[in-house]
Design an enzyme around this catalytic site. Sequence first.
Site, mmCIF file in Angstrom:
data_model
loop_
_atom_site.group_PDB
_atom_site.id
_atom_site.type_symbol
_atom_site.label_atom_id
_atom_site.label_comp_id
_atom_site.label_asym_id
_atom_site.label_seq_id
_atom_site.Cartn_x
_atom_site.Cartn_y
_atom_site.Cartn_z
ATOM 1 N N TYR A 49 73.658 7.814 2.824
ATOM 2 C CA TYR A 49 74.156 6.559 3.385
ATOM 3 C C TYR A 49 74.305 6.684 4.908
ATOM 4 O O TYR A 49 75.138 7.443 5.412
ATOM 5 C CB TYR A 49 75.499 6.166 2.746
ATOM 6 C CG TYR A 49 75.444 6.021 1.229
ATOM 7 C CD1 TYR A 49 74.237 5.849 0.553
ATOM 8 C CD2 TYR A 49 76.612 6.046 0.468
ATOM 9 C CE1 TYR A 49 74.189 5.717 -0.827
ATOM 10 C CE2 TYR A 49 76.575 5.910 -0.922
ATOM 11 C CZ TYR A 49 75.352 5.750 -1.563
ATOM 12 O OH TYR A 49 75.312 5.618 -2.929
ATOM 13 N N ASN A 80 89.046 -7.498 -4.352
ATOM 14 C CA ASN A 80 88.602 -6.597 -5.426
ATOM 15 C C ASN A 80 89.784 -5.917 -6.113
ATOM 16 O O ASN A 80 89.805 -5.767 -7.332
ATOM 17 C CB ASN A 80 87.638 -5.546 -4.858
ATOM 18 C CG ASN A 80 86.354 -6.193 -4.372
ATOM 19 O OD1 ASN A 80 86.052 -7.327 -4.720
ATOM 20 N ND2 ASN A 80 85.601 -5.477 -3.557
ATOM 21 N N LEU A 139 79.231 -5.272 -8.377
ATOM 22 C CA LEU A 139 79.177 -6.695 -8.018
ATOM 23 C C LEU A 139 77.722 -7.164 -7.939
ATOM 24 O O LEU A 139 77.435 -8.236 -7.385
ATOM 25 C CB LEU A 139 79.883 -6.922 -6.662
ATOM 26 C CG LEU A 139 81.330 -6.427 -6.595
ATOM 27 C CD1 LEU A 139 81.863 -6.492 -5.164
ATOM 28 C CD2 LEU A 139 82.228 -7.248 -7.528
ATOM 29 N N ILE A 149 83.103 1.303 -8.586
ATOM 30 C CA ILE A 149 83.160 1.600 -7.140
ATOM 31 C C ILE A 149 82.532 0.493 -6.282
ATOM 32 O O ILE A 149 81.489 0.691 -5.647
ATOM 33 C CB ILE A 149 82.467 2.955 -6.838
ATOM 34 C CG1 ILE A 149 81.115 3.072 -7.577
ATOM 35 C CG2 ILE A 149 83.388 4.124 -7.197
ATOM 36 C CD1 ILE A 149 80.261 4.258 -7.094
ATOM 37 N N LYS A 179 81.669 -1.813 -3.187
ATOM 38 C CA LYS A 179 81.672 -1.597 -1.731
ATOM 39 C C LYS A 179 82.136 -2.890 -1.059
ATOM 40 O O LYS A 179 81.627 -3.978 -1.345
ATOM 41 C CB LYS A 179 80.266 -1.243 -1.246
ATOM 42 C CG LYS A 179 80.176 -1.045 0.264
ATOM 43 C CD LYS A 179 79.671 -2.279 0.977
ATOM 44 C CE LYS A 179 79.593 -2.064 2.476
ATOM 45 N NZ LYS A 179 79.081 -3.265 3.162
#
Length: 285
Positions: free
Chosen positions: A56, A253, A202, A241, A243
């Site tokens: 990342y 969230n 999501l 998890i 983001k």
Amino acid sequence: MTRSPGVTLRDGTRVPALGLGTWRMGESPATHDREVAALRAGLDLGMTLVDTAEMYGEGGAETVVGEAIAGRETVAGREAPFVVSKVYPHNAGERSAVAACKRSLARLGVASLDLYLLHWRGRIPLAQTVAAFERLVADGLIRRWGVSNFDVDDMEELFALPGGDRCSANQVLYNLGERAADWRLREWCRAHAVTLMAYSPLGQGPLLRERKLAAIARDAQCTPAQLALAWLLARPDVIVIPKAGNIAHVRDNFGATNVTLSASVSAALDAAFPPPRQPATISVI
Ligand SMILES: NC(=O)c1ccc[n+]([C@@H]2O[C@H](COP(=O)([O-])OP(=O)(O)OC[C@H]3O[C@@H](n4cnc5c(N)ncnc54)[C@H](OP(=O)(O)O)[C@@H]3O)[C@@H](O)[C@H]2O)c1
């Protein structure tokens, strides 16, 4: 302080079921401060499991995480962050994994990783990666290890290797719109005490704009993001998890931990986003 619900790993360690993803972080100086603030807000709420990877931002996300968690392990009364990172498949050899892990530790500013994952399967034989991970555990550079993007056949191959059954987690694509893990993988992992980590919970955003999700969320009196996360959090032993690159999304969230799915909402979600009815293999993003 409110805490998110927890999941128990195979070694008995308890971690939050709702953590923080970091893909696309650390890519631009313009968003750096906002990303650090978002992660800190999540940590303050009890979302103390942070998922990152050397991939990342080519280390940039690990640097952002390092800044967000700096000093937190020493503050009394606050849960220490549980840091997950991943090694590139091409760095997952016996020597290269040790070097890659040390680079990740330096960027994160920690002495050891709580969980180190093989990001996806590459050309390096799995046996070498397992040997490297076990070496890292023995040397105290990681506490435990796992894999990512492994389906049942990959898991069976892994478990047939010496030490392969010490795998703690498998991180895969799993959300309302991507339910292949419901075919066999989730049950396989549960039966073998491998914790499933749901990535892209999501659907990377587009799922949240689906009308059928919005309609059910209205009935359930929560936001589409909260409903998508609550559906995953209702699955025992799954770590989720999402983001979020800003504080408002982190708070939204976290609100998923207060959403209880009624039988009618669960049924409506199953109707709108049906589980696989025939053999399905997990997709990789
Ligand atoms: N192992 C693997 O191969 C793999 C692959 C993919 C992902 N992952 C991990 O899983 C994590 C999560 O997956 P992901 O980043 O692919 O996708 P995701 O978490 O499903 O979605 C992230 C997107 O949703 C938006 N978002 C977040 N909260 C929201 C809210 N409450 N309302 C509306 N939009 C919201 C974010 O926007 P903002 O950024 O603007 O908040 C971002 O665009 C990654 O960050 C990474 O740590 C692992």
